[in-house]
Design an enzyme around this catalytic site. Structure first.
Site, PDB file in Angstrom:
ATOM      1  N   HIS A  30      -2.811  -3.404 -29.850  1.00 51.33           N
ATOM      2  CA  HIS A  30      -2.922  -3.948 -29.243  1.00 51.33           C
ATOM      3  C   HIS A  30      -4.102  -3.764 -28.410  1.00 51.33           C
ATOM      4  CE1 HIS A  30      -1.933  -8.648 -28.822  1.00 51.33           C
ATOM      5  NE2 HIS A  30      -2.850  -8.456 -28.015  1.00 51.33           N
ATOM      6  N   MET A  34     -11.884 -10.447 -24.055  1.00 48.15           N
ATOM      7  CA  MET A  34     -11.735 -11.255 -23.275  1.00 48.15           C
ATOM      8  C   MET A  34     -13.635 -11.878 -22.923  1.00 48.15           C
ATOM      9  SD  MET A  34      -8.960 -10.456 -21.059  1.00 48.15           S
ATOM     10  CE  MET A  34      -7.459  -9.698 -21.155  1.00 48.15           C
ATOM     11  N   HIS A  63      -6.684  -9.289 -30.069  1.00 47.09           N
ATOM     12  CA  HIS A  63      -6.251 -10.495 -29.186  1.00 47.09           C
ATOM     13  C   HIS A  63      -7.702 -11.973 -28.718  1.00 47.09           C
ATOM     14  CE1 HIS A  63      -3.926 -13.165 -26.601  1.00 47.09           C
ATOM     15  NE2 HIS A  63      -4.518 -13.857 -27.351  1.00 47.09           N
ATOM     16  N   GLY A 139      -5.203 -13.390 -19.632  1.00 49.83           N
ATOM     17  CA  GLY A 139      -6.448 -13.590 -18.864  1.00 49.83           C
ATOM     18  C   GLY A 139      -6.419 -12.300 -18.447  1.00 49.83           C
ATOM     19  N   PHE A 140      -5.020 -11.649 -17.525  1.00 53.63           N
ATOM     20  CA  PHE A 140      -4.533 -10.588 -16.896  1.00 53.63           C
ATOM     21  C   PHE A 140      -3.751  -9.713 -17.305  1.00 53.63           C
ATOM     22  CE2 PHE A 140      -8.135 -13.303 -14.373  1.00 53.63           C
ATOM     23  CZ  PHE A 140      -8.967 -11.830 -14.053  1.00 53.63           C
ATOM     24  N   GLY A 141      -3.449  -8.584 -17.444  1.00 50.93           N
ATOM     25  CA  GLY A 141      -1.616  -8.093 -17.507  1.00 50.93           C
ATOM     26  C   GLY A 141      -1.397  -7.541 -16.578  1.00 50.93           C
ATOM     27  N   GLY A 142       0.038  -7.225 -16.304  1.00 52.67           N
ATOM     28  CA  GLY A 142       0.650  -7.827 -15.771  1.00 52.67           C
ATOM     29  C   GLY A 142       1.961  -8.192 -14.946  1.00 52.67           C
ATOM     30  N   ASP A 172       3.604 -11.876 -26.422  1.00 58.03           N
ATOM     31  CA  ASP A 172       2.413 -11.810 -25.485  1.00 58.03           C
ATOM     32  C   ASP A 172       2.442 -12.089 -24.082  1.00 58.03           C
ATOM     33  OD1 ASP A 172       0.819  -9.966 -24.962  1.00 58.03           O
ATOM     34  OD2 ASP A 172      -1.065 -11.000 -25.913  1.00 58.03           O
ATOM     35  N   GLY A 173       2.776 -11.238 -23.219  1.00 61.97           N
ATOM     36  CA  GLY A 173       2.762 -11.642 -21.634  1.00 61.97           C
ATOM     37  C   GLY A 173       4.227 -10.378 -21.369  1.00 61.97           C
ATOM     38  N   GLY A 194       2.217  -3.859 -22.511  1.00 62.47           N
ATOM     39  CA  GLY A 194       1.066  -2.936 -21.964  1.00 62.47           C
ATOM     40  C   GLY A 194       1.328  -2.450 -20.885  1.00 62.47           C
ATOM     41  N   SER A 195       2.275  -2.925 -20.017  1.00 56.63           N
ATOM     42  CA  SER A 195       2.463  -1.999 -18.207  1.00 56.63           C
ATOM     43  C   SER A 195       3.505  -1.558 -18.381  1.00 56.63           C
ATOM     44  CB  SER A 195       2.151  -2.389 -17.073  1.00 56.63           C
ATOM     45  OG  SER A 195       2.983  -3.230 -17.273  1.00 56.63           O
TER      46      SER A 195
END
Length: 226
Positions: A30, A34, A63, A139-142, A172-173, A194-195
């Site tokens: 993925h 942005m 994405h 907009g942001f991971g984690g 996603d998220g 992700g993390s």
């Protein structure tokens, strides 16, 4: 079958080729694009995607969290993406864009922010190969998983089933070992992590463990109806 798509947003950007190889057992990789306009963050663009596509055999799941995806999305197919997701909130002509992505040889997908309902887009579903329900603000991971998105995932799965479509439903998220089962039970079958993957000591094992949890939850809840 549950598909696990590790997000390179949580990877080491200085070692992207190595990080891609670290999750070679994943179904897709993925890639979050942005533009610092549609979302308040800036990541990577066409040249990096093109290089990454040559560095891994894992197909790329793009994405696009960008303004004017009608203009830019086709370029990401040309850069090597196997799936391209644009945002419903940003696309000017989503049906035309989905058809163009498909015509260029990639899977077409549309994403919805947490506050965007699925119902107004019901008639568009046959034009798509996948729908992405954001379970955090993009907009942001984690970020922490938003449980209030679970009913929306269920409603989306019901619409997909009602129309007899074979499209995928991605989340996603905040997807992790603690949340993936709830997502699967609600009807998701593609999971961006992700993390939870890149923060693990063994990213490849983390992918396998997440897939196992998702498939067990799916089999127990809605697998027979899917």
């Amino acid at each position: 079958m549950a598909l696990i798509n590790p997000s390179i947003l949580s990877a080491d950007f200085a070692r992207l080729a190595e990080e891609a190889r670290a999750v070679e057992g994943a179904d897709w990789l993925h890639v979050d694009v942005m533009d610092n306009h549609f979302v308040p963050n800036l990541t990577l663009g066409v040249p990096i995607v093109e290089s990454l596509s040559k560095a891994t055999d894992t197909p790329l799941d793009l994405h696009l969290m960008i303004e004017d995806p009608d203009r830019w999305a086709p370029q990401y197919v040309e850069a090597g993406a196997g799936s391209v997701t644009f945002h419903a909130e940003a696309a000017g002509a989503p049906v035309r864009l989905a058809r163009e992505i498909r015509a260029k040889g990639a899977r077409a997908s549309m994403a919805l922010k947490p506050a965007t309902p699925i119902e107004p887009f019901e008639d568009l579903l046959p034009e798509l190969d996948m729908l992405l329900i954001m379970t955090v603000e993009p907009g942001f991971g984690g970020q922490a998983f938003l449980d209030i998105m679970l009913p929306k995932i269920r409603r989306t799965r019901e619409l997909i089933s009602r129309h007899g479509l074979q499209m995928w439903l991605q989340v996603d998220g905040g997807v992790s070992a603690e949340t993936i089962e709830r997502c699967a039970e609600a009807g998701a079958d593609v999971f961006v992590a992700g993390s939870a993957v890149y923060g693990a000591d063994d990213p490849a094992k983390a992918v396998r463990d997440l897939r196992e949890k998702a498939e067990a939850a799916t089999a127990a809840s809605w697998g027979c109806a899917h």
